[in-house]
Design a protein around this motif. Structure first.
Motif, PDB file in Angstrom:
ATOM      1  N   UNK A  41     -64.090  44.525  36.079  1.00 12.26           N
ATOM      2  CA  UNK A  41     -63.606  43.115  36.397  1.00 12.26           C
ATOM      3  C   UNK A  41     -64.457  42.119  35.530  1.00 12.26           C
ATOM      4  N   UNK A  42     -63.542  41.695  34.311  1.00  7.02           N
ATOM      5  CA  UNK A  42     -64.352  40.917  33.498  1.00  7.02           C
ATOM      6  C   UNK A  42     -64.361  39.365  34.246  1.00  7.02           C
ATOM      7  N   UNK A  43     -65.164  38.500  33.314  1.00 10.59           N
ATOM      8  CA  UNK A  43     -65.386  37.253  33.927  1.00 10.59           C
ATOM      9  C   UNK A  43     -65.073  36.249  32.399  1.00 10.59           C
ATOM     10  N   UNK A  44     -64.257  35.499  32.623  1.00  9.34           N
ATOM     11  CA  UNK A  44     -63.954  34.470  31.712  1.00  9.34           C
ATOM     12  C   UNK A  44     -64.238  33.048  32.075  1.00  9.34           C
ATOM     13  N   UNK A  45     -65.143  32.272  31.251  1.00  9.83           N
ATOM     14  CA  UNK A  45     -65.572  31.064  31.584  1.00  9.83           C
ATOM     15  C   UNK A  45     -65.454  30.054  30.497  1.00  9.83           C
ATOM     16  N   UNK A  46     -64.475  28.989  30.863  1.00  9.58           N
ATOM     17  CA  UNK A  46     -64.587  28.174  29.769  1.00  9.58           C
ATOM     18  C   UNK A  46     -65.698  26.995  29.653  1.00  9.58           C
ATOM     19  N   UNK A  47     -66.289  26.972  28.690  1.00  6.67           N
ATOM     20  CA  UNK A  47     -67.485  26.063  28.478  1.00  6.67           C
ATOM     21  C   UNK A  47     -67.175  25.033  27.263  1.00  6.67           C
ATOM     22  N   UNK A  48     -67.111  23.754  27.841  1.00  9.97           N
ATOM     23  CA  UNK A  48     -66.969  22.735  26.849  1.00  9.97           C
ATOM     24  C   UNK A  48     -67.938  22.694  25.855  1.00  9.97           C
ATOM     25  N   UNK A  49     -67.544  22.317  24.704  1.00  7.55           N
ATOM     26  CA  UNK A  49     -68.405  22.130  23.608  1.00  7.55           C
ATOM     27  C   UNK A  49     -67.866  21.246  22.344  1.00  7.55           C
ATOM     28  N   UNK A  50     -68.208  19.941  22.454  1.00  5.84           N
ATOM     29  CA  UNK A  50     -67.496  19.126  21.627  1.00  5.84           C
ATOM     30  C   UNK A  50     -68.587  19.141  20.580  1.00  5.84           C
ATOM     31  N   UNK A  51     -67.868  19.144  19.039  1.00  5.22           N
ATOM     32  CA  UNK A  51     -68.365  19.437  17.983  1.00  5.22           C
ATOM     33  C   UNK A  51     -68.487  17.696  17.281  1.00  5.22           C
ATOM     34  N   UNK A  52     -69.964  17.260  17.482  1.00  4.17           N
ATOM     35  CA  UNK A  52     -70.302  15.847  17.155  1.00  4.17           C
ATOM     36  C   UNK A  52     -69.812  15.610  15.394  1.00  4.17           C
ATOM     37  N   UNK A  53     -69.875  16.695  14.605  1.00  5.57           N
ATOM     38  CA  UNK A  53     -69.682  16.604  13.176  1.00  5.57           C
ATOM     39  C   UNK A  53     -67.936  16.426  13.053  1.00  5.57           C
ATOM     40  N   UNK A  54     -67.355  16.734  13.924  1.00  9.67           N
ATOM     41  CA  UNK A  54     -65.890  16.287  13.712  1.00  9.67           C
ATOM     42  C   UNK A  54     -65.361  15.316  14.365  1.00  9.67           C
ATOM     43  N   UNK A  55     -66.350  14.527  15.048  1.00  9.41           N
ATOM     44  CA  UNK A  55     -65.810  13.291  15.907  1.00  9.41           C
ATOM     45  C   UNK A  55     -66.210  12.212  15.330  1.00  9.41           C
ATOM     46  N   UNK A  56     -65.010  10.969  14.984  1.00 10.60           N
ATOM     47  CA  UNK A  56     -65.327  10.041  14.367  1.00 10.60           C
ATOM     48  C   UNK A  56     -65.540   8.692  15.428  1.00 10.60           C
ATOM     49  N   UNK A  57     -66.476   8.044  15.092  1.00 13.40           N
ATOM     50  CA  UNK A  57     -66.474   7.184  16.297  1.00 13.40           C
ATOM     51  C   UNK A  57     -67.416   7.284  17.161  1.00 13.40           C
ATOM     52  N   UNK A  58     -67.224   6.390  18.281  1.00 17.86           N
ATOM     53  CA  UNK A  58     -68.215   6.361  19.397  1.00 17.86           C
ATOM     54  C   UNK A  58     -68.433   7.867  19.920  1.00 17.86           C
ATOM     55  N   UNK A  59     -69.674   8.227  20.158  1.00 19.15           N
ATOM     56  CA  UNK A  59     -69.886   9.673  20.636  1.00 19.15           C
ATOM     57  C   UNK A  59     -70.188   9.780  22.059  1.00 19.15           C
ATOM     58  N   UNK A  60     -70.208   8.605  22.741  1.00 18.74           N
ATOM     59  CA  UNK A  60     -70.293   8.691  24.272  1.00 18.74           C
ATOM     60  C   UNK A  60     -69.480   9.701  24.994  1.00 18.74           C
ATOM     61  N   UNK A  61     -69.909  10.258  25.712  1.00 17.64           N
ATOM     62  CA  UNK A  61     -68.899  11.271  26.628  1.00 17.64           C
ATOM     63  C   UNK A  61     -68.898  12.534  25.742  1.00 17.64           C
ATOM     64  N   UNK A  62     -69.392  12.786  24.862  1.00 16.82           N
ATOM     65  CA  UNK A  62     -69.332  14.163  23.957  1.00 16.82           C
ATOM     66  C   UNK A  62     -70.295  15.136  24.731  1.00 16.82           C
ATOM     67  N   UNK A  63     -69.736  16.336  24.903  1.00 16.52           N
ATOM     68  CA  UNK A  63     -70.567  17.483  25.478  1.00 16.52           C
ATOM     69  C   UNK A  63     -70.986  18.468  24.539  1.00 16.52           C
ATOM     70  N   UNK A  64     -72.316  18.563  24.124  1.00 11.94           N
ATOM     71  CA  UNK A  64     -72.870  19.619  23.549  1.00 11.94           C
ATOM     72  C   UNK A  64     -73.742  20.366  24.449  1.00 11.94           C
ATOM     73  N   UNK A  65     -73.444  21.889  24.265  1.00 16.21           N
ATOM     74  CA  UNK A  65     -74.340  22.647  25.372  1.00 16.21           C
ATOM     75  C   UNK A  65     -74.831  23.838  24.408  1.00 16.21           C
ATOM     76  N   UNK A  66     -76.030  24.275  24.837  1.00 12.23           N
ATOM     77  CA  UNK A  66     -76.636  25.471  24.007  1.00 12.23           C
ATOM     78  C   UNK A  66     -76.228  26.815  24.749  1.00 12.23           C
ATOM     79  N   UNK A  67     -75.190  27.623  24.335  1.00  7.65           N
ATOM     80  CA  UNK A  67     -74.795  28.473  24.948  1.00  7.65           C
ATOM     81  C   UNK A  67     -75.507  29.838  24.787  1.00  7.65           C
TER      82      UNK A  67
END
Length: 112
Positions: A41-67
């Motif tokens: 039985x495999x486990x799949x987990x979606x982990x949000x990881x926003x790339x700040x280098x690709x985001x223009x403008x306000x970075x409030x709310x971006x999620x970066x996470x060390x997996x």
């Protein structure tokens, strides 16, 4: 390539794939975990990881996470507490790691 990790005396293999879902740099990574002895039985987990280098403008709310091994170990413990049985045959369990580090079941395909 899968990495090995031992949690509470049990060995697992895990891998991480990533992709951006939106041009603003917001995206998700897919964490896959299986029992190291055999793929059951495999486990799949979606982990949000926003790339700040690709985001223009306000970075409030971006999620970066060390997996890395620490986060993967916490996810394994939470998933086992929620009924994941990697030693048994069964359908892949799908979860989302929320921004507050809670593991919640993923919506069925076709739902958000």
């Amino acid at each position: 390539m899968a990495r090995l990790l031992t949690v509470n005396g049990v060995s697992y293999r895990w891998s991480l794939r990533g992709r951006r879902d939106a041009p603003e740099g917001t995206g998700w990574r897919l964490l896959t975990v299986v029992w190291a002895e055999a793929t059951r039985q495999a486990l799949h987990v979606r982990v949000r990881h926003d790339d700040p280098w690709l985001h223009d403008g306000d970075m409030t709310g971006l999620v970066t996470r060390d997996v890395g091994p620490d986060l993967v170990a916490r996810v394994i413990v939470m998933a086992r507490d929620l009924g994941w049985k990697p030693e048994e045959r069964g359908p892949t369990l799908k979860f989302v790691l929320e921004d507050d580090a809670r593991l919640v079941p993923a919506a069925p395909t076709g739902e958000q």
